[in-house]
Scaffold this active site. Structure first.
Site, short mmCIF file in Angstrom:
data_model
loop_
_atom_site.label_atom_id
_atom_site.label_comp_id
_atom_site.label_asym_id
_atom_site.label_seq_id
_atom_site.Cartn_x
_atom_site.Cartn_y
_atom_site.Cartn_z
CD GLU A 1 7.56 45.34 -2.99
OE1 GLU A 1 8.50 46.13 -2.84
OE2 GLU A 1 6.65 45.52 -3.84
CD GLU B 1 1.37 50.25 -0.62
OE1 GLU B 1 1.54 51.02 -1.57
OE2 GLU B 1 2.28 49.58 -0.12
N GLY C 1 2.10 46.56 -8.16
CA GLY C 1 2.95 46.22 -9.29
C GLY C 1 2.30 45.29 -10.31
CG ASN D 1 8.15 52.18 -2.14
OD1 ASN D 1 9.38 52.24 -2.09
ND2 ASN D 1 7.46 51.10 -1.83
CE LYS E 1 7.26 49.07 -4.71
NZ LYS E 1 6.32 48.03 -5.10
P1 PGA Z 1 2.87 50.10 -7.42
O1 PGA Z 1 3.55 49.91 -5.97
O2 PGA Z 1 2.38 51.52 -7.51
O3 PGA Z 1 3.99 49.82 -8.38
O4 PGA Z 1 1.77 49.11 -7.51
C1 PGA Z 1 2.96 50.47 -4.81
C2 PGA Z 1 3.80 50.15 -3.60
O5 PGA Z 1 4.37 49.05 -3.52
O6 PGA Z 1 3.91 50.99 -2.69
#
Ligand code: PGA
Length: 250
Positions: free
Chosen positions: A97, A167, A173, A9, A11
């Site tokens: 998000e 998740e 993050g 992902n 983002k």
């Molecule tokens: P991350 O994000 O690996 O940066 O923790 C995962 C996600 O939001 O799908």
């Protein structure tokens, strides 16, 4: 036997140059990894660029969200049919998000899931609890509520081509990862819910883990019985880390 899916992902990251280098790096790197399924979720602007590089390879691509309407006066939005037109196989729905920053309710997420299935996309339904919810012992209640909203809308059959991604919000993050055992417990809970509806679909639906997955923790996560891959944010932005996570599947 469920095949591991490693999904990146991206983002709201990238530029034309970065997408070119990252996509090429991933395509090259995964030649020497186990035969996992692969997907990346770039910002929509770059879907055509990823499609041009990845078409005919092992790498699939998809979008990070979609609008549930077929078309119309929805400024700024993109429909499921448009994503299909760009060769998308997958689409993320209900990423935390989207839920927290853009106000998507469980019902909104269910509508997006239904639109994705209707258009022939494979939705990746993201679910997960916040830290407060975990500490209050509400993890199962939260992910059950999120899953039930979609089940109510599409039934078990709607999951025939779908993937779940557990998740935990507190692990996204943050560098904090759910332990393999913590993740496995929630994955088993989710699978049991699907199995109770339809044994075949529940048994074959992939459940990815997401939240600070990196090369160092991927193998331990993938070793868990009900963890069928990863949805990777930060570590999917460098080809080396993404490919390193794929190696964890061996
Ligand atoms: P991350 O994000 O690996 O940066 O923790 C995962 C996600 O939001 O799908």
């Amino acid at each position: 036997m469920r095949k591991i899916l490693v999904a990146g992902n991206w983002k709201m990251h990238g530029s034309k140059a970065m997408v070119d280098a990252l996509t090429r790096g991933v395509l090259e790197g995964v030649e020497s990894t186990p035969a996992v399924d692969l997907a990346v979720f770039p910002p929509n602007l770059f879907l055509g660029q990823v499609q041009a590089l990845a078409e005919g390879t092992r790498l699939n691509w998809g979008a990070q969200t979609l609008n549930p309407h077929a078309e119309g006066a929805f400024t700024g939005e993109v429909s499921a049919a448009m994503l299909r037109d760009f060769g998308c196989r997958y689409v993320l729905v209900g990423h935390s998000e989207r839920r927290s920053l853009f106000g998507e309710s469980d019902a909104d997420v269910a509508a997006r899931f239904e639109a994705a299935v209707a258009a022939g996309l494979e939705p990746v339904l993201c679910l997960g609890e916040t830290l407060e919810e975990r500490e209050a012992g509400a993890t199962e209640a939260v992910v059950a509520r999120q899953l039930d909203a979609v089940i109510e809308r599409v039934g078990a059959a709607g999951f025939a081509q779908a993937t779940l991604a557990y998740e935990p919000v507190w692990a996204i993050g943050t560098g904090l990862t759910a332990s393999p055992e913590q993740a496995q417990a929630v994955h088993a809970f989710l699978r049991n819910k699907l199995v109770a509806l339809d044994g075949t679909i529940g048994g074959q639906t992939r459940i990815l883990y997401g939240g600070s997955v990196k090369p160092a923790n991927a193998a331990d996560l993938f070793a868990q019985e009900d963890i069928d891959g990863a949805l990777v944010g930060g570590a999917s932005l460098t080809a080396e880390d993404f490919v390193g996570i794929c190696r964890g599947a061996s």
